[in-house]
Every structure is written in C-alpha cells, then in structure tokens.
Design a protein around this motif. Structure first.
Motif, PDB file in Angstrom:
ATOM      1  N   GLY A  80     -68.915  75.684  14.150  1.00  0.00           N
ATOM      2  CA  GLY A  80     -68.889  76.004  15.575  1.00  0.00           C
ATOM      3  C   GLY A  80     -68.327  74.861  16.395  1.00  0.00           C
ATOM      4  N   CYS A  81     -67.861  73.810  15.737  1.00  0.00           N
ATOM      5  CA  CYS A  81     -67.347  72.632  16.431  1.00  0.00           C
ATOM      6  C   CYS A  81     -65.945  72.277  15.950  1.00  0.00           C
ATOM      7  CB  CYS A  81     -68.266  71.432  16.196  1.00  0.00           C
ATOM      8  SG  CYS A  81     -69.898  71.654  16.899  1.00  0.00           S
ATOM      9  N   ALA A  82     -65.164  71.772  16.876  1.00  0.00           N
ATOM     10  CA  ALA A  82     -63.800  71.328  16.561  1.00  0.00           C
ATOM     11  C   ALA A  82     -63.813  69.880  16.101  1.00  0.00           C
ATOM     12  CB  ALA A  82     -62.927  71.462  17.810  1.00  0.00           C
ATOM     13  N   ILE A  83     -62.767  69.491  15.373  1.00  0.00           N
ATOM     14  CA  ILE A  83     -62.555  68.093  15.023  1.00  0.00           C
ATOM     15  C   ILE A  83     -61.095  67.752  15.293  1.00  0.00           C
ATOM     16  CG2 ILE A  83     -64.404  67.846  13.330  1.00  0.00           C
ATOM     17  CD1 ILE A  83     -62.313  68.244  11.095  1.00  0.00           C
ATOM     18  N   GLU A  84     -60.855  66.490  15.557  1.00  0.00           N
ATOM     19  CA  GLU A  84     -59.508  65.984  15.772  1.00  0.00           C
ATOM     20  C   GLU A  84     -59.233  64.886  14.765  1.00  0.00           C
ATOM     21  OE1 GLU A  84     -59.453  64.776  19.871  1.00  0.00           O
ATOM     22  OE2 GLU A  84     -59.397  66.847  20.585  1.00  0.00           O
ATOM     23  N   LYS A  85     -57.989  64.454  14.728  1.00  0.00           N
ATOM     24  CA  LYS A  85     -57.571  63.460  13.741  1.00  0.00           C
ATOM     25  C   LYS A  85     -58.450  62.210  13.785  1.00  0.00           C
ATOM     26  CE  LYS A  85     -53.626  60.718  12.243  1.00  0.00           C
ATOM     27  NZ  LYS A  85     -52.219  60.406  12.434  1.00  0.00           N
ATOM     28  N   HIS A  86     -58.710  61.681  14.977  1.00  0.00           N
ATOM     29  CA  HIS A  86     -59.523  60.461  15.058  1.00  0.00           C
ATOM     30  C   HIS A  86     -60.936  60.686  14.555  1.00  0.00           C
ATOM     31  CE1 HIS A  86     -61.830  61.570  18.701  1.00  0.00           C
ATOM     32  NE2 HIS A  86     -60.729  62.238  19.024  1.00  0.00           N
ATOM     33  N   ASP A  87     -61.463  61.909  14.724  1.00  0.00           N
ATOM     34  CA  ASP A  87     -62.798  62.223  14.198  1.00  0.00           C
ATOM     35  C   ASP A  87     -62.801  62.143  12.670  1.00  0.00           C
ATOM     36  OD1 ASP A  87     -63.869  62.923  16.773  1.00  0.00           O
ATOM     37  OD2 ASP A  87     -62.944  64.903  16.586  1.00  0.00           O
ATOM     38  N   VAL A  88     -61.766  62.716  12.062  1.00  0.00           N
ATOM     39  CA  VAL A  88     -61.655  62.727  10.600  1.00  0.00           C
ATOM     40  C   VAL A  88     -61.538  61.299  10.074  1.00  0.00           C
ATOM     41  CG1 VAL A  88     -60.193  63.428   8.657  1.00  0.00           C
ATOM     42  CG2 VAL A  88     -60.654  65.036  10.509  1.00  0.00           C
ATOM     43  N   THR A  89     -60.656  60.523  10.685  1.00  0.00           N
ATOM     44  CA  THR A  89     -60.445  59.140  10.256  1.00  0.00           C
ATOM     45  C   THR A  89     -61.738  58.337  10.365  1.00  0.00           C
ATOM     46  OG1 THR A  89     -58.133  59.227  10.911  1.00  0.00           O
ATOM     47  CG2 THR A  89     -59.111  57.044  10.698  1.00  0.00           C
ATOM     48  N   GLU A  90     -62.411  58.486  11.476  1.00  0.00           N
ATOM     49  CA  GLU A  90     -63.652  57.736  11.708  1.00  0.00           C
ATOM     50  C   GLU A  90     -64.767  58.203  10.783  1.00  0.00           C
ATOM     51  OE1 GLU A  90     -66.896  57.564  15.267  1.00  0.00           O
ATOM     52  OE2 GLU A  90     -64.797  57.330  15.869  1.00  0.00           O
ATOM     53  N   HIS A  91     -64.912  59.500  10.643  1.00  0.00           N
ATOM     54  CA  HIS A  91     -65.993  60.040   9.820  1.00  0.00           C
ATOM     55  C   HIS A  91     -65.876  59.607   8.364  1.00  0.00           C
ATOM     56  CE1 HIS A  91     -69.138  62.734   8.476  1.00  0.00           C
ATOM     57  NE2 HIS A  91     -68.316  63.208   7.565  1.00  0.00           N
ATOM     58  N   TYR A  92     -64.676  59.710   7.817  1.00  0.00           N
ATOM     59  CA  TYR A  92     -64.472  59.379   6.415  1.00  0.00           C
ATOM     60  C   TYR A  92     -64.159  57.899   6.194  1.00  0.00           C
ATOM     61  CZ  TYR A  92     -64.565  64.311   5.243  1.00  0.00           C
ATOM     62  OH  TYR A  92     -64.952  65.614   5.059  1.00  0.00           O
ATOM     63  N   GLU A  93     -63.988  57.170   7.287  1.00  0.00           N
ATOM     64  CA  GLU A  93     -63.627  55.748   7.209  1.00  0.00           C
ATOM     65  C   GLU A  93     -62.406  55.569   6.314  1.00  0.00           C
ATOM     66  OE1 GLU A  93     -67.233  53.793   5.963  1.00  0.00           O
ATOM     67  OE2 GLU A  93     -68.202  54.147   7.883  1.00  0.00           O
ATOM     68  N   ASP A  94     -61.392  56.432   6.559  1.00  0.00           N
ATOM     69  CA  ASP A  94     -60.197  56.470   5.726  1.00  0.00           C
ATOM     70  C   ASP A  94     -59.026  56.924   6.592  1.00  0.00           C
ATOM     71  OD1 ASP A  94     -58.171  57.025   3.904  1.00  0.00           O
ATOM     72  OD2 ASP A  94     -59.417  58.264   2.593  1.00  0.00           O
ATOM     73  N   ASN A  95     -58.084  56.021   6.848  1.00  0.00           N
ATOM     74  CA  ASN A  95     -56.924  56.350   7.683  1.00  0.00           C
ATOM     75  C   ASN A  95     -56.032  57.421   7.066  1.00  0.00           C
ATOM     76  OD1 ASN A  95     -57.617  54.508   9.685  1.00  0.00           O
ATOM     77  ND2 ASN A  95     -56.446  52.857   8.738  1.00  0.00           N
ATOM     78  N   LEU A  96     -56.122  57.603   5.763  1.00  0.00           N
ATOM     79  CA  LEU A  96     -55.290  58.606   5.097  1.00  0.00           C
ATOM     80  C   LEU A  96     -55.979  59.958   4.928  1.00  0.00           C
ATOM     81  CD1 LEU A  96     -53.563  56.406   2.370  1.00  0.00           C
ATOM     82  CD2 LEU A  96     -52.571  57.275   4.499  1.00  0.00           C
ATOM     83  N   MET A  97     -57.255  60.057   5.303  1.00  0.00           N
ATOM     84  CA  MET A  97     -57.962  61.327   5.110  1.00  0.00           C
ATOM     85  C   MET A  97     -57.322  62.481   5.889  1.00  0.00           C
ATOM     86  SD  MET A  97     -60.027  63.068   3.424  1.00  0.00           S
ATOM     87  CE  MET A  97     -61.317  62.161   2.611  1.00  0.00           C
ATOM     88  N   PRO A  98     -56.842  62.295   7.114  1.00  0.00           N
ATOM     89  CA  PRO A  98     -56.166  63.433   7.757  1.00  0.00           C
ATOM     90  C   PRO A  98     -54.986  63.948   6.926  1.00  0.00           C
ATOM     91  CG  PRO A  98     -56.695  61.781   9.393  1.00  0.00           C
ATOM     92  CD  PRO A  98     -56.985  61.171   8.043  1.00  0.00           C
ATOM     93  N   MET A  99     -54.210  63.054   6.350  1.00  0.00           N
ATOM     94  CA  MET A  99     -53.078  63.462   5.523  1.00  0.00           C
ATOM     95  C   MET A  99     -53.567  64.179   4.263  1.00  0.00           C
ATOM     96  SD  MET A  99     -49.892  61.235   3.993  1.00  0.00           S
ATOM     97  CE  MET A  99     -49.832  60.283   5.486  1.00  0.00           C
TER      98      MET A  99
END
Length: 182
Positions: free
Chosen positions: A117-136
C-alpha cells in the motif's frame, strides 16, 4: 500513495549473500539460496520499484494500483508474481502457489517496509538496502520478469558492463544518469 521510511525496517537477512549479483541475475539465480522472507522482500520491492519507474519514466499506471488511487496494489502484484512464475528457473525451487500466497500476505503487512500500500523511490531502495546498486539489480530482475526494462528499454548493455566489473575486467563508478533519461 505514501512513501515508507526504512529507518525501522530491516533489509535482507543476508544482504551480501550473492557474491556476484549481476552474474546471478544473468544466470536467473539472484533469488536462489536466500531465505523465503528475503525472496518475498525482493519480489515485492522489485514490483514496487518497477511501478515507480513506469510512472516516472513512461507515465504508465495500472488502474488498480496505488498510483491510480487504489488503496493497495495487491491485484497487480499478483499478476506480477504470475509472470515471474512463468519464467523458467527464475524463482527458487521451493516456490509454489502456497509460497506465492505467503508472498502476497507478506506484502499486506501494513506499516512494514514491504507494504504493497506504499510507494518507494530510488533513494528509498538505496537507503533501505544500503546498496547503491540495488535499484539497478531490482530493475534488471524486473526486466527478467516482465520482458522489458522501465519505459521499454533494455538493460542488456548495463548487465554486461556490471558483469565485467564483477569479473574485475573493468572499473566502474555509480553514476546517476536518471535525470538525463527522461
């Protein structure tokens, strides 16, 4: 649609479990040898991030998802899972229709990182996974599931570049060119 802060939500139980993630993606093994909860999180986040990308880059929105005003994205996520199930070898060998139901239930947990029920953005993914390549990584997993990358683009060249970097045959940097690709 609301964004979910990740400060109180753990990421993967074994985030470094895949030594060469782009090779694993290329071999359709990225979701293999991971705990069930991690596979659920990755599939949910792959879907949620793809919805964000499709909205941001192509202006495309499924009518029954949160970006169109629906209270949640359960139905479109079920369709996404069915597509993942049709990709030979992509899901772990333990995957079943019961696991698909458990994955959906995992995404129904409100006030939880993986809340459908919630959106995520690129910075959320990067921060959550502590991985700059996780969005890719999520984009490439989504491309394997859906057949194309965001906006109909192919990630094949980027996959080859990242695999060369993993082999040590190429130096790379993490450039963010998303603003140039609109």
């Amino acid at each position: 649609m609301t964004a979910r802060s990740n400060s109180t939500f753990p990421s993967l139980s074994a985030p470094r479990a895949v030594a060469r993630p782009f090779h694993a993606l290329s071999e359709k093994k990225f979701l293999h040898n991971r705990p069930e909860d991690d596979v659920y999180k990755l599939l949910i986040d792959c879907y949620r991030f793809r919805v964000e990308d499709d909205y941001k880059f192509a202006g495309e929105v499924e009518e029954d998802c949160i970006y169109a005003g629906a209270p949640n994205s359960y139905e479109p996520f079920k369709r996404f899972l069915r597509k993942a199930e049709q990709r030979d070898g992509l899901l772990p060998t333990w995957w079943s229709s019961e696991k698909a139901k458990a994955c959906l239930e995992y995404g129904k947990k409100q006030k939880h990182w993986s809340d459908l029920g919630c959106a995520i953005e690129k910075h959320d993914v990067t921060e959550h996974y502590e991985d700059n390549l996780m969005p890719m990584k999520l984009r490439m997993l989504g491309e394997q599931i859906l057949g194309t990358g965001p906006g109909g683009q192919s990630g094949a060249a980027m996959m080859q570049l990242q695999m060369a970097t993993e082999r040590g045959s190429m130096l790379s940097s993490n450039l963010d060119i998303s603003q140039m690709v609109r």
